[in-house]
Design an enzyme around this catalytic site. Structure first.
Site, PDB file in Angstrom:
ATOM      1  N   ARG A 164       0.809  -1.229   0.000  1.00 17.11           N
ATOM      2  CA  ARG A 164       0.000   0.000   0.000  1.00 17.11           C
ATOM      3  C   ARG A 164       0.842   1.279   0.000  1.00 17.11           C
ATOM      4  NH1 ARG A 164      -3.509  -1.607   5.055  1.00 17.11           N
ATOM      5  NH2 ARG A 164      -1.761  -3.033   5.313  1.00 17.11           N
ATOM      6  N   GLN A 197      13.139 -14.403   5.946  1.00 18.63           N
ATOM      7  CA  GLN A 197      11.842 -15.014   5.666  1.00 18.63           C
ATOM      8  C   GLN A 197      11.673 -14.950   4.151  1.00 18.63           C
ATOM      9  OE1 GLN A 197       8.315 -12.746   6.541  1.00 18.63           O
ATOM     10  NE2 GLN A 197       7.079 -14.564   6.934  1.00 18.63           N
TER      11      GLN A 197
HETATM   12  C1  UD1 Z   1      -0.836  -6.971  12.491  1.00 16.22           C
HETATM   13  C2  UD1 Z   1      -1.616  -7.833  13.499  1.00 16.22           C
HETATM   14  C3  UD1 Z   1      -2.820  -7.034  14.001  1.00 16.22           C
HETATM   15  C4  UD1 Z   1      -2.347  -5.716  14.614  1.00 16.22           C
HETATM   16  C5  UD1 Z   1      -1.479  -4.949  13.618  1.00 16.22           C
HETATM   17  C6  UD1 Z   1      -0.833  -3.756  14.291  1.00 16.22           C
HETATM   18  C7  UD1 Z   1      -1.343 -10.189  12.903  1.00 16.22           C
HETATM   19  C8  UD1 Z   1      -1.988 -11.357  12.244  1.00 16.22           C
HETATM   20  N1  UD1 Z   1      -2.058  -9.040  12.871  1.00 16.22           N
HETATM   21  O1  UD1 Z   1      -1.687  -6.738  11.363  1.00 16.22           O
HETATM   22  O2  UD1 Z   1      -3.534  -7.772  14.980  1.00 16.22           O
HETATM   23  O3  UD1 Z   1      -3.465  -4.956  15.002  1.00 16.22           O
HETATM   24  O4  UD1 Z   1      -0.402  -5.773  13.110  1.00 16.22           O
HETATM   25  O5  UD1 Z   1      -0.141  -2.973  13.348  1.00 16.22           O
HETATM   26  O6  UD1 Z   1      -0.266 -10.309  13.433  1.00 16.22           O
HETATM   27  N2  UD1 Z   1       5.544  -9.178   8.379  1.00 16.22           N
HETATM   28  C9  UD1 Z   1       6.575 -10.041   8.054  1.00 16.22           C
HETATM   29  N3  UD1 Z   1       6.282 -11.184   7.381  1.00 16.22           N
HETATM   30  C10 UD1 Z   1       5.017 -11.525   7.029  1.00 16.22           C
HETATM   31  C11 UD1 Z   1       3.951 -10.627   7.372  1.00 16.22           C
HETATM   32  C12 UD1 Z   1       4.254  -9.465   8.048  1.00 16.22           C
HETATM   33  O7  UD1 Z   1       7.739  -9.795   8.372  1.00 16.22           O
HETATM   34  O8  UD1 Z   1       4.835 -12.583   6.430  1.00 16.22           O
HETATM   35  C13 UD1 Z   1       5.871  -7.938   9.091  1.00 16.22           C
HETATM   36  C14 UD1 Z   1       5.554  -6.714   8.255  1.00 16.22           C
HETATM   37  O9  UD1 Z   1       6.693  -6.320   7.495  1.00 16.22           O
HETATM   38  C15 UD1 Z   1       5.184  -5.678   9.299  1.00 16.22           C
HETATM   39  C16 UD1 Z   1       4.660  -6.502  10.464  1.00 16.22           C
HETATM   40  O10 UD1 Z   1       5.080  -7.820  10.238  1.00 16.22           O
HETATM   41  O11 UD1 Z   1       6.293  -4.934   9.749  1.00 16.22           O
HETATM   42  C17 UD1 Z   1       3.120  -6.461  10.551  1.00 16.22           C
HETATM   43  O12 UD1 Z   1       2.590  -6.979   9.368  1.00 16.22           O
HETATM   44  P1  UD1 Z   1       1.310  -6.358   8.645  1.00 16.22           P
HETATM   45  O13 UD1 Z   1       1.044  -7.138   7.412  1.00 16.22           O
HETATM   46  O14 UD1 Z   1       1.479  -4.897   8.513  1.00 16.22           O
HETATM   47  O15 UD1 Z   1       0.202  -6.732   9.727  1.00 16.22           O
HETATM   48  P2  UD1 Z   1      -1.204  -6.058   9.943  1.00 16.22           P
HETATM   49  O16 UD1 Z   1      -2.158  -6.534   8.924  1.00 16.22           O
HETATM   50  O17 UD1 Z   1      -1.027  -4.604  10.115  1.00 16.22           O
END
Ligand code: UD1
Ligand code: CA
Length: 454
Positions: free
Chosen positions: A15, A72
């Site tokens: 996004r 990852q």
């Molecule tokens: C996540 C939480 C949500 C919380 C929110 C707060 C989960 C399932 N959901 O959602 O409850 O309210 O954060 O901001 O945990 N990332 C990785 N690898 C992945 C996916 C994500 O490293 O496979 C990292 C992203 O780079 C990011 C962070 O994890 O820095 C959060 O991921 P994002 O996809 O932004 O999660 P949200 O949908 O915001």
């Protein structure tokens, strides 16, 4: 108990609509991931790992080698990301605090409060939560009728009733390592059954609670802590919140900021008591500023400023300014300018890689480049060090008490002796001895003018 931290930074951040990984977006003079790491260090935690994936090398290069890294390869969700860093915490009796790389406002103080709460309650998991007027896309905190925390439901998996819950998951969660390892094992053992088809870290709560573990949600006083930067609009909101907190901290430390809303100061800038900052001022990078300065609408980057200077409507880059100097209006101090004490660099003057001695004046329309200028020198309006021959830069040395007349060109390399005097309009191409008056202009010619009548 030892506390280790893991930053989740594997995602691309679609996004954001940027080539860069989201965690390399910059606010208040640093990238999101570096802000998160700095917050963790401010909480006194030094053992930090990051999980990287999308453009991993770029992220690691920016966050630096003080962090340990885990790769990852595919972004399969937050639990999958943390599982990639497993060897960082498994088989160790420690606490693991997990933070999102896109959430720069979880302050050191908040982290410390969360750790204390976790330790005081001998918890297995403690989630940092916040109550928001608009809980938007965050995971909802589900509590039972007694208010005990049960689990987290992602917005996309929530019932219409659950969507109304205003307490949300900030994404910062602290675990006892054994509970975390066990819960990750269970999550990773079967295909995810949720709307996004991802391995959710938030499922650790329900799993641990079902096994009789102690789970808590610790609600932050400051709801800003949950603010994540998922797109460029949210990035601006995070930046505004961080800017406000930087300005507030400085004001409480005795800096007068006339209008905080229009004053932009990077996180790592230091400013001393009694300095007054007028609107439109931008202070960037590693700048340090002393006491009792007055700054009007200027941009100052990576510079060191002493005490009691007046800086008006000017640009100062990678320079050093001592005490009681007067800069501007409209001066440009480029890289490696040194103003010692009591100097003046005024309207439309530019300096570069030059030392300006005590009490020297460069008041208007002057260029001083690659020059060592002594004390009490006066530059007339429009004087120029001609430092560049089209191929190389050459130095100029001007000794104490020299007087450079208006519109003088000093053709470098050149040395102007002390107490010498250069007449206006001279283009001086050879060294000037001490105490010498030099006039180096073309000889005046006079011809009878032809008078043309119209
Ligand atoms: C996540 C939480 C949500 C919380 C929110 C707060 C989960 C399932 N959901 O959602 O409850 O309210 O954060 O901001 O945990 N990332 C990785 N690898 C992945 C996916 C994500 O490293 O496979 C990292 C992203 O780079 C990011 C962070 O994890 O820095 C959060 O991921 P994002 O996809 O932004 O999660 P949200 O949908 O915001
Ligand atoms: Ca997010």
């Amino acid at each position: 108990m030892i506390v280790k931290a893991v930053i989740l930074a594997g995602g691309k951040g679609k996004r954001m609509k940027s080539e860069l990984p989201k965690v390399l977006s910059t606010i208040c003079g640093d990238t999101l991931i570096r802000h998160v790491a700095a917050n963790i260090r401010e909480a006194g935690i030094g053992d930090i790992a990051a999980v990287t994936g999308y453009k991993s090398e770029l992220v690691r290069g920016n966050a630096g080698d003080e962090l340990e890294y885990f790769l990852q390869e595919e972004q399969l969700g937050t639990a999958h990301a943390l599982n990639c860093a497993r060897s960082f915490f498994e088989n160790e009796n420690c606490a693991v605090i997990v933070l999102c790389g896109d959430a720069p406002l979880v302050s050191g103080e908040t982290i410390r409060e969360l750790v204390s709460f976790f330790e005081d309650n001998e918890a297995d998991i403690c989630v940092l939560s916040a109550v928001l007027p608009d809980p938007a896309g965050y995971g909802r905190i589900i509590r039972d009728t007694n208010g005990n925390f049960e689990r987290i439901v992602e917005k996309r998996d929530a019932t219409p009733q659950q969507i109304l819950i205003s307490e949300v998951n900030s994404g910062t969660i602290i675990f006892r390592s054994a509970a975390l390892t066990a819960a990750l094992d269970e999550i990773m053992s079967h295909k995810p059954q949720n709307a996004q088809g991802e391995y959710y870290l938030t499922d650790t709560i329900e799993i641990t609670a079902a096994r009789g573990g102690k789970v808590f949600a610790f609600c932050a006083k400051d709801p800003n802590v949950v603010m994540g930067a998922n797109d460029r609009y949210e990035l601006s909101l995070c930046e505004r919140a961080m800017r406000e907190s930087i300005n507030k901290r400085l004001m409480l430390d005795g800096v007068r900021i006339i209008d905080p809303a229009s004053t932009y100061i990077d996180r790592h800038v230091q400013i001393g008591e009694g300095t007054v900052i007028y609107p439109g001022t931008i202070i960037q990078g590693t700048t340090t500023i002393g006491r009792n300065n007055t700054l009007y609408s200027s941009r100052i980057e990576d510079s060191e400023i002493g005490d009691a200077n007046l800086i008006d409507s000017s640009v100062i880059e990678s320079s050093r300014i001592g005490d009681e100097n007067n800069v501007g209006p409209f001066a440009h101090l480029r890289k490696d300018t040194v103003l010692t004490t009591g100097t003046k660099v005024g309207s439309f003057s530019e300096t570069k890689a030059s030392v300006i001695g005590k009490g020297t004046k460069v008041p208007h329309l002057t260029y001083v480049g690659d020059a060592q200028v002594g004390e009490r020198v006066n530059f007339g309006c429009g004087s120029v060090t001609a430092n560049y021959d089209g191929n190389k830069k050459h130095p100029t040395v001007i000794k104490d008490d020299a007087f450079i007349g208006c519109n003088v060109n000093l053709i470098a390399p050149i040395t102007v002796g002390s107490s010498s005097y250069i007449a206006a309009g001279s283009s001086v191409s050879r060294d000037v001895p001490d105490g010498t008056l030099v006039i180096e202009r073309s000889k005046r010619l006079e011809h009878k003018a032809k008078i043309i009548k119209k």
